[in-house]
Design a protein around this motif. Structure first.
Motif, mmCIF file in Angstrom:
data_model
loop_
_atom_site.group_PDB
_atom_site.id
_atom_site.type_symbol
_atom_site.label_atom_id
_atom_site.label_comp_id
_atom_site.label_asym_id
_atom_site.label_seq_id
_atom_site.Cartn_x
_atom_site.Cartn_y
_atom_site.Cartn_z
ATOM 1 N N LEU A 8 28.067 20.986 5.743
ATOM 2 C CA LEU A 8 27.314 20.178 6.698
ATOM 3 C C LEU A 8 26.302 21.044 7.434
ATOM 4 O O LEU A 8 26.640 22.097 7.977
ATOM 5 C CB LEU A 8 28.257 19.508 7.697
ATOM 6 C CG LEU A 8 27.553 18.504 8.618
ATOM 7 C CD1 LEU A 8 27.280 17.193 7.882
ATOM 8 C CD2 LEU A 8 28.349 18.244 9.881
ATOM 9 N N LEU A 11 23.775 16.695 11.996
ATOM 10 C CA LEU A 11 23.960 15.255 12.128
ATOM 11 C C LEU A 11 22.734 14.676 12.811
ATOM 12 O O LEU A 11 22.220 15.246 13.770
ATOM 13 C CB LEU A 11 25.205 14.935 12.968
ATOM 14 C CG LEU A 11 26.540 15.414 12.409
ATOM 15 C CD1 LEU A 11 27.671 15.098 13.393
ATOM 16 C CD2 LEU A 11 26.831 14.794 11.049
ATOM 17 N N ALA A 84 23.953 12.183 7.784
ATOM 18 C CA ALA A 84 24.450 13.556 7.791
ATOM 19 C C ALA A 84 23.669 14.358 6.768
ATOM 20 O O ALA A 84 23.397 13.879 5.663
ATOM 21 C CB ALA A 84 25.939 13.585 7.461
ATOM 22 N N VAL A 143 23.265 10.071 3.499
ATOM 23 C CA VAL A 143 23.432 11.516 3.327
ATOM 24 C C VAL A 143 22.224 12.097 2.607
ATOM 25 O O VAL A 143 21.624 11.459 1.740
ATOM 26 C CB VAL A 143 24.737 11.869 2.571
ATOM 27 C CG1 VAL A 143 25.959 11.596 3.432
ATOM 28 C CG2 VAL A 143 24.844 11.095 1.261
ATOM 29 N N ALA A 172 32.392 14.925 11.812
ATOM 30 C CA ALA A 172 31.592 13.713 11.992
ATOM 31 C C ALA A 172 32.521 12.540 11.756
ATOM 32 O O ALA A 172 33.318 12.560 10.803
ATOM 33 C CB ALA A 172 30.432 13.681 11.009
ATOM 34 N N ILE A 212 33.762 15.464 7.296
ATOM 35 C CA ILE A 212 33.346 14.103 7.614
ATOM 36 C C ILE A 212 34.576 13.233 7.479
ATOM 37 O O ILE A 212 35.224 13.212 6.425
ATOM 38 C CB ILE A 212 32.208 13.634 6.691
ATOM 39 C CG1 ILE A 212 30.979 14.536 6.901
ATOM 40 C CG2 ILE A 212 31.856 12.167 6.966
ATOM 41 C CD1 ILE A 212 29.787 14.184 6.026
ATOM 42 N N GLY A 236 28.196 5.525 11.076
ATOM 43 C CA GLY A 236 28.415 6.708 11.898
ATOM 44 C C GLY A 236 28.760 6.329 13.319
ATOM 45 O O GLY A 236 28.028 5.561 13.964
#
Length: 263
Positions: A8, A11, A84, A143, A172, A212, A236
């Motif tokens: 990651l 965000l 993300a 994503v 996340a 996530i 999200g």
């Protein structure tokens, strides 16, 4: 993990009013970067909150462009955690790898933004991104992947220290009534693995990087100590951030922020 992904990267919290959002997050103890204006064909601007290897981005539209159509559609419904980003070492190779698997990835797309530096000077931050297909959004979370060409212009040391003591992103949080299915979907996209953790189904994104986690809205609301209606039924919903200075959960820009005491 997909060979070009490290984990990651950041965000994206979509907001309608960047100035108001920056003030809201600053009041929660974050060091918020000056506004950055993306290349004209991108049509957006941002503020960031930088940590060690990852960061949070407040993103708003400044000019309608084909590139920000999905962002505008999201903001027509709500603000909050919209997508993300994963760190990629090679955006072009990432696109090729996904297309070889039959996934219609878009990109690579190059863009930049000017960065005001603390010494009064400036730099240019340059990126190349690719997006997973828009319909391949696990539980509504889009994503994509970001290749940083100028890390020193993004990870500026004076922007990485926060009064609230936050040092990274732990998780996340994505709301869904089918957490197992959504986690399996994301794991398939990034060639990762999913595991169950109580009401949450977690997908690791890379060593030392955030996971996530998918769960029913009620479970995330309980963790955030907020009303379920404050969070989306799907999409999200929040994040878990470690801090050396314990503080209660908060809601900002439609996003639940859970501050967890750092080990």
């Amino acid at each position: 993990m997909l060979a070009t992904l490290l984990g990651l990267d950041h965000l994206v919290i979509a907001v309608r009013d960047l100035d108001a959002a920056a003030a809201e997050w600053r009041a929660l103890g974050f060091t918020v970067s000056p506004r950055g204006l993306h290349s004209p064909h991108i049509g957006s601007a941002n503020h960031t909150m930088m940590f060690g290897e990852d960061y949070l981005e407040l993103l708003g539209v400044v000019a309608p462009q084909p590139h920000n159509e999905a962002l505008r559609a999201f903001l027509s419904a709500r603000e909050g955690l919209e997508r993300a980003a994963f760190t990629t070492t090679d955006a072009a190779a990432g696109v090729a790898a996904l297309r070889a698997r039959g996934l219609a990835a878009t990109g690579p797309v190059d863009f930049s933004r000017p960065v005001p530096l603390p010494d009064g000077g400036g730099a240019e931050a340059r990126f190349t991104v690719f997006h997973f297909p828009r319909e391949e959004a696990p539980a509504g979370l889009r994503v994509f992947a970001c290749q940083h060409h100028t890390r020193d212009a993004v990870w500026v040391p004076t922007l990485q220290s926060h009064p609230n003591g936050v040092t990274r992103i732990l998780s996340a949080l994505v709301a869904t009534e089918d957490p197992a299915g959504a986690a399996a979907h994301l794991a398939r996209l990034i060639e990762g693995t999913a595991r169950r953790d109580g009401a949450f189904h977690r997908v690791a994104t890379g060593p030392g990087r955030a996971d996530i986690a998918f769960a029913p809205r009620a479970a995330i609301a309980a963790l955030a100590r907020c009303a379920e209606e404050a969070l989306p039924l799907e999409g999200g919903a929040g994040m878990v951030l470690p801090t050396r200075k314990p503080r209660p959960p908060a809601l900002a820009s439609g996003t639940a922020i859970i501050f967890e005491e750092a080990a």
